[in-house]
Design an enzyme around this catalytic site. Structure first.
Site, PDB file in Angstrom:
ATOM      1  N   MET A  69      64.670  45.675  77.586  1.00 24.98           N
ATOM      2  CA  MET A  69      64.222  46.286  78.831  1.00 24.98           C
ATOM      3  C   MET A  69      63.373  45.275  79.597  1.00 24.98           C
ATOM      4  O   MET A  69      63.206  44.147  79.173  1.00 24.98           O
ATOM      5  CB  MET A  69      63.423  47.565  78.540  1.00 24.98           C
ATOM      6  CG  MET A  69      64.165  48.553  77.683  1.00 24.98           C
ATOM      7  SD  MET A  69      65.548  49.333  78.544  1.00 24.98           S
ATOM      8  CE  MET A  69      64.681  50.644  79.387  1.00 24.98           C
ATOM      9  N   CYS A  70      62.811  45.696  80.685  1.00 22.31           N
ATOM     10  CA  CYS A  70      62.128  44.768  81.568  1.00 22.31           C
ATOM     11  C   CYS A  70      60.920  45.484  82.147  1.00 22.31           C
ATOM     12  O   CYS A  70      60.685  46.657  81.876  1.00 22.31           O
ATOM     13  CB  CYS A  70      63.040  44.372  82.711  1.00 22.31           C
ATOM     14  SG  CYS A  70      64.675  43.855  82.156  1.00 22.31           S
TER      15      CYS A  70
END
Lengths: 255, 255
Positions: free
Chosen positions: A1-2
């Protein structure tokens, strides 16, 4: 994810304070070590710094966190790769021109079946689900208004509706701006806070830094910060709900 | 007028040495004080630094001249405004995506009657003759090949022919790259030099700096530098003629 970071403001404001927090999550306090980027608008122009290195080690990120670049619209991102290898072309934010405006976007999440998203006017350069979704949104927008650009508010409302389609493919937290409007869409995690007078002191969660906004602002300033996780630990952030979107215009949340 | 700087190389190479010379022309040894920019490709990705400040005073330009960013295709520009005010959106280089590739361009010169240049697929964001000409070139390219992208060599050859039309409107010195090919077109002033083994020592004209390329390169490196004026004073640069264009591919001039 980011992780995502955005700013919408009614006066050109630097994002050094918030970016200092985000930068640490790019490999030190967070696992997002697969590149980072930040786009600053100055009126209709945009300047984007990006790097496939971890932000906490990047010379360019150091410049961005120390050197006050003032802007009314900023979109930043630190990446933890899932779809698409670590490479500059897969590094957010992404920008395209439509109707004589630059549109800039960053995404947090993961989409399934994204290769089937129809793109025509805009084509991905890299291989991420994120960029494909962006090209889809803008291709749909151009297809919906083939002859004449609608008002930008209408355009953003249209995109807001398209985001619901993308939400069905997985996790789709995103920010999109044209330098004046900034649209957010949340499916799992996105917070925002609007700071205005009377300003106070804010304390970063990721590094031992605080700031007294009364010294940095004028009484009329309105500055909204959007982030995947609250960046400060002594303020009340608004938590967005699944399927919720919010449009900002020069710092102000629009209803 | 403005100054251009470009690089095409067969291995990722930094442009610190040449950019140090160009940067000085942005307000110190030259009058080009109205902004500057530089785009670096890394495979299909591109990162562009730009600023409406004079490059010789810019913090961002200082970073770019000191910090070795390695690339096989670079386009840089320092601006002296004639058409279009000093603003980020009028700062070169300009980038657009077509067929899943980023195309990046910078121009030196001045065009008359440029507002009549037909643009459709791509629209200028700023108000310069330069960006309009760029949007014209890419719009024509997209119009010529509406269904399927041609080979990139064919695309560049097509653009080369369109440049002759722009030449009729005034002064049109330009560089255009997609990260692999780099096209130059000259109407008044453009020089290039290809450096390859055996490498020697080069001395900058604008600041007291020299470099021994034997220490910076390997025997197979091929690096072409393109500039409005030769940047070194102890090497033989190839002077382009009016109407001459040259396509480079990973450093090599193509016939």
């Amino acid at each position: 994810m980011c992780e995502l970071l955005g700013m919408s403001a009614n006066v050109p404001t630097d994002i050094c304070f918030s970016f200092k927090g985000l930068k640490e999550r790019g490999g030190r306090t967070g696992p997002h070590k697969d590149g980072w980027g930040v786009a600053f608008y100055d009126n209709k122009g945009v300047c984007t710094f990006k790097d496939a290195l971890p932000s906490y080690q990047s010379e360019i990120a150091r410049l961005v966190s120390d050197y006050p670049i003032k802007s009314c619209a900023v979109v930043a991102h630190v990446r933890q790769a899932n779809r698409g290898r670590v490479a500059l072309e897969n590094t957010h934010p992404f920008t395209r021109e439509l109707w004589g405006r630059y549109w800039t976007y960053a995404h947090n999440g993961q989409l399934n079946g994204y290769s089937k998203l129809a793109v025509d006017r805009f084509t991905p350069v890299g291989t991420t689900d994120s960029e494909r979704a962006f090209c889809y949104l803008l291709s749909e927008l151009a297809r919906r208004y083939p002859n004449k650009a609608p008002s930008r508010k209408t355009a953003f409302k249209f995109i807001q509706r398209q985001c619901r389609i993308l939400q069905k493919l997985g996790v789709f937290n995103m920010m999109l701006t044209d330098g004046e409007y900034l649209l957010t869409y949340c499916t799992t995690k996105l917070y925002w806070i609007t700071r205005r007078a009377p300003f106070g002191i804010a304390r970063l969660s990721d590094v031992d830094v605080d700031i007294d906004f009364t010294k940095e602002t004028t009484p009329n300033d309105v500055v909204t910060i959007i982030a995947t996780e609250p960046l400060t630990n002594n303020e009340q952030w608004h938590k967005m709900q699944t399927g919720e979107s919010q449009l900002f215009y020069y710092g102000e949340p629009l209803s």
